[in-house]
Write a protein that holds these residues in place. Structure first.
Motif, PDB file in Angstrom:
ATOM      1  N   LYS A   9     -28.922 -67.633 -34.192  1.00 44.29           N
ATOM      2  CA  LYS A   9     -29.644 -68.882 -33.652  1.00 44.29           C
ATOM      3  C   LYS A   9     -29.010 -69.234 -33.222  1.00 44.29           C
ATOM      4  O   LYS A   9     -29.118 -69.914 -32.141  1.00 44.29           O
ATOM      5  CB  LYS A   9     -29.675 -69.608 -35.317  1.00 44.29           C
ATOM      6  N   GLN A  22     -39.224 -75.361 -32.443  1.00 41.01           N
ATOM      7  CA  GLN A  22     -38.994 -75.389 -33.991  1.00 41.01           C
ATOM      8  C   GLN A  22     -39.670 -74.338 -34.568  1.00 41.01           C
ATOM      9  O   GLN A  22     -39.899 -73.258 -35.658  1.00 41.01           O
ATOM     10  CB  GLN A  22     -38.555 -76.103 -34.869  1.00 41.01           C
ATOM     11  N   LEU A  25     -38.645 -70.468 -34.270  1.00 46.74           N
ATOM     12  CA  LEU A  25     -37.237 -70.205 -35.210  1.00 46.74           C
ATOM     13  C   LEU A  25     -38.126 -69.556 -36.592  1.00 46.74           C
ATOM     14  O   LEU A  25     -37.767 -68.964 -37.429  1.00 46.74           O
ATOM     15  CB  LEU A  25     -37.159 -71.718 -35.005  1.00 46.74           C
ATOM     16  N   GLU A  29     -38.337 -66.545 -38.132  1.00 49.38           N
ATOM     17  CA  GLU A  29     -37.538 -65.722 -39.765  1.00 49.38           C
ATOM     18  C   GLU A  29     -38.432 -65.279 -40.765  1.00 49.38           C
ATOM     19  O   GLU A  29     -38.188 -65.014 -41.666  1.00 49.38           O
ATOM     20  CB  GLU A  29     -36.913 -67.653 -40.727  1.00 49.38           C
TER      21      GLU A  29
END
Length: 226
Positions: A9, A22, A25, A29
């Protein structure tokens, strides 16, 4: 299941230009969750370790797809006179029109090259507000959109322009995970397949996004930089 580490991160935050998105991310993930001892890269494209260099490239390619303006560049390549001669000799194009036909062909080839990202941008513009995530940047292979489910699993979608487009290998995803595949048009009839995509999205979110060919044409007119 693995999750994004604090070290990963930190690399993403350092590589990101501007305020961190976001959605990136969440897509990254998803890739992490597909990694296993049997499939050490999971859904991530390329080869080698998922290291700092890979992460930085993923950030760069994702941001590029998200923000880049799409246009057709001036055609600098020269036509092949033998190719032109074949078309004329076969009686398919006249001597009078071959030069212009050859130039137009190069423009259409370039148009085909940007069609894929325009199609994904259009779909993203209508379903991102429903929670779908565009896997922009091509650092996730065989997958174009994901939709996180409450169970922790994902609805996974692969997009193609035409029924005769080559499908990407689905071996990137862990066993038991199904990739739904959709194409925009039937190659042999020219008919469009938007109703099938509307149904797929509605089954996941309960909302019909209203995709249709005329709307896609309007999107191209508004998005393409002249």
């Amino acid at each position: 299941m693995s999750r994004i580490t604090e070290a990963q991160k930190k690399i993403i935050e350092d590589a990101w230009e501007g305020d961190l998105n976001q959605d990136f991310l969440k897509v990254f993930e998803f890739g992490i969750l597909t990694v296993s001892s049997e499939n050490p890269r999971g859904a991530f494209s390329g080869k080698g370790d998922i290291d700092e260099n890979f992460i930085r490239k993923a950030v760069k390619s994702y941001q590029a797809d998200k923000i880049k303006e799409i246009s057709l560049k001036d055609v600098n390549t020269k036509s092949d006179s033998a190719v032109e001669r074949i078309a004329v000799a076969a009686g398919k194009i006249s001597e009078e029109h071959i030069e212009k036909a050859s130039e137009n062909h190069r423009w259409l080839m370039q148009s085909e090259n940007v069609l894929g990202v325009l199609l994904e941008k259009y779909i993203d513009s209508k379903i991102s507000k429903q929670g779908w995530l565009w896997c922009a940047g091509s650092f996730i292979k065989a997958v174009d959109f994901i939709y996180p489910l409450e169970s922790g699993e994902y609805k996974i979608l692969q997009i193609k322009n035409s029924s005769n487009s080559e499908n990407s290998s689905s071996s990137a995803i862990r066993d038991g995970t199904e990739i739904e595949k959709w194409f925009r048009r039937y190659a042999t009839t020219g008919k469009y397949n938007w109703d099938a995509l509307n149904k797929m999205i509605e089954e996941a979110t309960g909302e019909d996004p209203g995709f249709q060919e005329s709307d896609f044409m309007d999107f191209i007119n508004k998005t393409l930089t002249k």
